[in-house]
Design an enzyme around this catalytic site. Structure first.
Site, PDB file in Angstrom:
ATOM      1  N   GLU A 193      37.498  46.753   1.808  1.00  0.00           N
ATOM      2  CA  GLU A 193      36.711  47.752   2.538  1.00  0.00           C
ATOM      3  C   GLU A 193      37.687  49.033   3.043  1.00  0.00           C
ATOM      4  O   GLU A 193      37.255  49.984   3.005  1.00  0.00           O
ATOM      5  CB  GLU A 193      36.136  47.144   3.629  1.00  0.00           C
ATOM      6  CG  GLU A 193      35.041  47.827   4.196  1.00  0.00           C
ATOM      7  CD  GLU A 193      34.337  46.874   5.485  1.00  0.00           C
ATOM      8  OE1 GLU A 193      33.498  46.210   5.296  1.00  0.00           O
ATOM      9  OE2 GLU A 193      34.983  47.002   6.555  1.00  0.00           O
ATOM     10  N   CYS A 248      31.024  49.824  13.737  1.00  0.00           N
ATOM     11  CA  CYS A 248      30.024  49.769  12.549  1.00  0.00           C
ATOM     12  C   CYS A 248      28.784  49.751  12.712  1.00  0.00           C
ATOM     13  O   CYS A 248      27.813  49.833  11.608  1.00  0.00           O
ATOM     14  CB  CYS A 248      30.683  48.338  11.648  1.00  0.00           C
ATOM     15  SG  CYS A 248      31.201  47.345  12.754  1.00  0.00           S
ATOM     16  N   HIS A 274      27.891  55.326  -4.436  1.00  0.00           N
ATOM     17  CA  HIS A 274      26.975  56.303  -3.827  1.00  0.00           C
ATOM     18  C   HIS A 274      25.512  56.020  -3.411  1.00  0.00           C
ATOM     19  O   HIS A 274      24.672  56.726  -3.605  1.00  0.00           O
ATOM     20  CB  HIS A 274      26.716  57.471  -4.804  1.00  0.00           C
ATOM     21  CG  HIS A 274      28.234  58.382  -4.665  1.00  0.00           C
ATOM     22  ND1 HIS A 274      29.123  58.047  -5.400  1.00  0.00           N
ATOM     23  CD2 HIS A 274      28.650  59.427  -4.188  1.00  0.00           C
ATOM     24  CE1 HIS A 274      30.294  58.836  -5.249  1.00  0.00           C
ATOM     25  NE2 HIS A 274      29.833  59.584  -4.631  1.00  0.00           N
TER      26      HIS A 274
HETATM   27  N1  LIG Z   1      34.182  39.868   8.090  1.00  0.00           N
HETATM   28  C1  LIG Z   1      33.872  41.185   8.146  1.00  0.00           C
HETATM   29  N2  LIG Z   1      34.069  42.123   9.274  1.00  0.00           N
HETATM   30  C2  LIG Z   1      33.700  43.289   9.011  1.00  0.00           C
HETATM   31  C3  LIG Z   1      32.937  43.790   8.068  1.00  0.00           C
HETATM   32  C4  LIG Z   1      32.784  43.120   6.892  1.00  0.00           C
HETATM   33  O1  LIG Z   1      32.366  43.551   5.931  1.00  0.00           O
HETATM   34  N3  LIG Z   1      33.141  41.847   6.894  1.00  0.00           N
HETATM   35  N4  LIG Z   1      32.695  45.042   8.287  1.00  0.00           N
HETATM   36  C5  LIG Z   1      33.072  45.937   9.021  1.00  0.00           C
HETATM   37  C6  LIG Z   1      32.684  47.501   8.923  1.00  0.00           C
HETATM   38  O2  LIG Z   1      32.376  47.617   7.812  1.00  0.00           O
HETATM   39  C7  LIG Z   1      33.762  48.333   9.589  1.00  0.00           C
HETATM   40  O3  LIG Z   1      33.218  49.575   9.050  1.00  0.00           O
HETATM   41  C8  LIG Z   1      34.913  48.180   9.343  1.00  0.00           C
HETATM   42  O4  LIG Z   1      35.658  47.573  10.413  1.00  0.00           O
HETATM   43  P1  LIG Z   1      37.020  47.791  10.835  1.00  0.00           P
HETATM   44  O5  LIG Z   1      38.001  47.184   9.811  1.00  0.00           O
HETATM   45  O6  LIG Z   1      37.341  46.836  12.166  1.00  0.00           O
HETATM   46  O7  LIG Z   1      37.406  49.146  11.109  1.00  0.00           O
HETATM   47  P2  LIG Z   1      38.393  50.182  10.501  1.00  0.00           P
HETATM   48  O8  LIG Z   1      38.172  50.385   8.947  1.00  0.00           O
HETATM   49  O9  LIG Z   1      38.121  51.665  11.238  1.00  0.00           O
HETATM   50  O10 LIG Z   1      40.025  49.768  10.828  1.00  0.00           O
HETATM   51  P3  LIG Z   1      40.573  50.087  12.162  1.00  0.00           P
HETATM   52  O11 LIG Z   1      41.814  48.865  11.872  1.00  0.00           O
HETATM   53  O12 LIG Z   1      40.040  49.570  13.392  1.00  0.00           O
HETATM   54  O13 LIG Z   1      41.310  51.366  12.104  1.00  0.00           O
HETATM   55  C9  LIG Z   1      33.733  45.274  10.566  1.00  0.00           C
HETATM   56  N5  LIG Z   1      34.043  44.015  10.255  1.00  0.00           N
HETATM   57 ZN   LIG Z   2      31.863  49.476   7.334  1.00  0.00          ZN
END
Ligand SMILES: Nc1nc2c(c(=O)[nH]1)N=C([C@H](O)[C@H](O)COP(=O)(O)OP(=O)(O)OP(=O)(O)O)CN2
Ligand SMILES: [Zn+2]
Length: 127
Positions: free
Chosen positions: A116, A23, A68
Site C-alpha cells: 500500500e 483512513c 483508477h
Molecule cells: N492490515 C491493514 N491495515 C491497514 C490497511 C490495510 O489495508 N490493511 N489500510 C490502511 C489504510 O489504507 C491507510 O490509508 C494506510 O494506513 P497507514 O499505513 O497507517 O498510513 P500511512 O500510509 O499514512 O503511513 P504512516 O506511517 O502513518 O505515515 C490502514 N491500515
Molecule cells: Zn488506505
C-alpha cells in the site's frame, strides 16, 4: 519446486472504517502488487511458465479491474472493506482462473503481496 514472481501496480481510492482513524477519509494509494506462482515441472521450453503469460493475466485483473477505481464501489467488495488483504485475495483468485484457462503446465498462485506504501504490505498465501 519453482517459483516465479511478477510485479505490477495500480492507483486506486478507498475509504476504510477503522474507528477514529485517518483512513476513514477518502484517500488513494499507488499499490505495488507482486504475484508469485509455483509449480514442479518445467515445460519443453525449460520454463515453469512464460513470464509474459503470467504478466498478461495479472495485468488483466489489476489494470483491467482495479486501476483508477473507487474500490469501495466495486461489486467485488460489496459489503466488504477494500483492504490490502482483500485486494491480495481477489487478485490471487482471479489470476488463478486465468492461468488455469491459458497455461498447459500445472501452475498455482502461491502468494500475492499488496504494497500500500513503501513500508506497509499485506501478503496472502494462496497455497
Ligand atoms: N492490515 C491493514 N491495515 C491497514 C490497511 C490495510 O489495508 N490493511 N489500510 C490502511 C489504510 O489504507 C491507510 O490509508 C494506510 O494506513 P497507514 O499505513 O497507517 O498510513 P500511512 O500510509 O499514512 O503511513 P504512516 O506511517 O502513518 O505515515 C490502514 N491500515
Ligand atoms: Zn488506505
Amino acid at each position: 519446486m519453482f517459483e516465479l514472481k511478477v510485479k505490477t501496480r495500480f492507483a486506486g481510492a478507498h475509504q476504510l472504517t477503522m474507528v477514529g482513524q485517518k483512513c476513514e477519509n477518502l484517500h488513494g494509494h499507488n499499490w505495488h502488487i507482486e504475484v508469485c506462482v509455483k509449480g514442479e515441472k518445467l515445460n519443453s521450453a525449460g520454463v515453469l511458465a512464460d513470464f509474459g503469460d503470467i504478466k498478461k493475466a495479472v495485468r488483466q485483473i489489476v489494470k483491467g479491474e482495479l486501476d483508477h477505481k473507487f474500490l469501495n464501489e466495486l461489486e467485488i467488495f460489496e459489503g466488504k472493506q477494500p483492504t490490502s488483504e482483500r485486494i491480495a485475495v481477489y487478485i490471487a483468485q482471479r489470476v488463478q482462473v486465468l492461468l488455469d484457462q491459458s497455461l498447459d503446465n500445472d501452475v498455482k498462485v502461491s502468494k500475492v503481496m499488496a504494497w500500500e506504501s513503501d513500508d506497509a504490505c499485506a501478503t496472502y498465501f494462496a497455497g
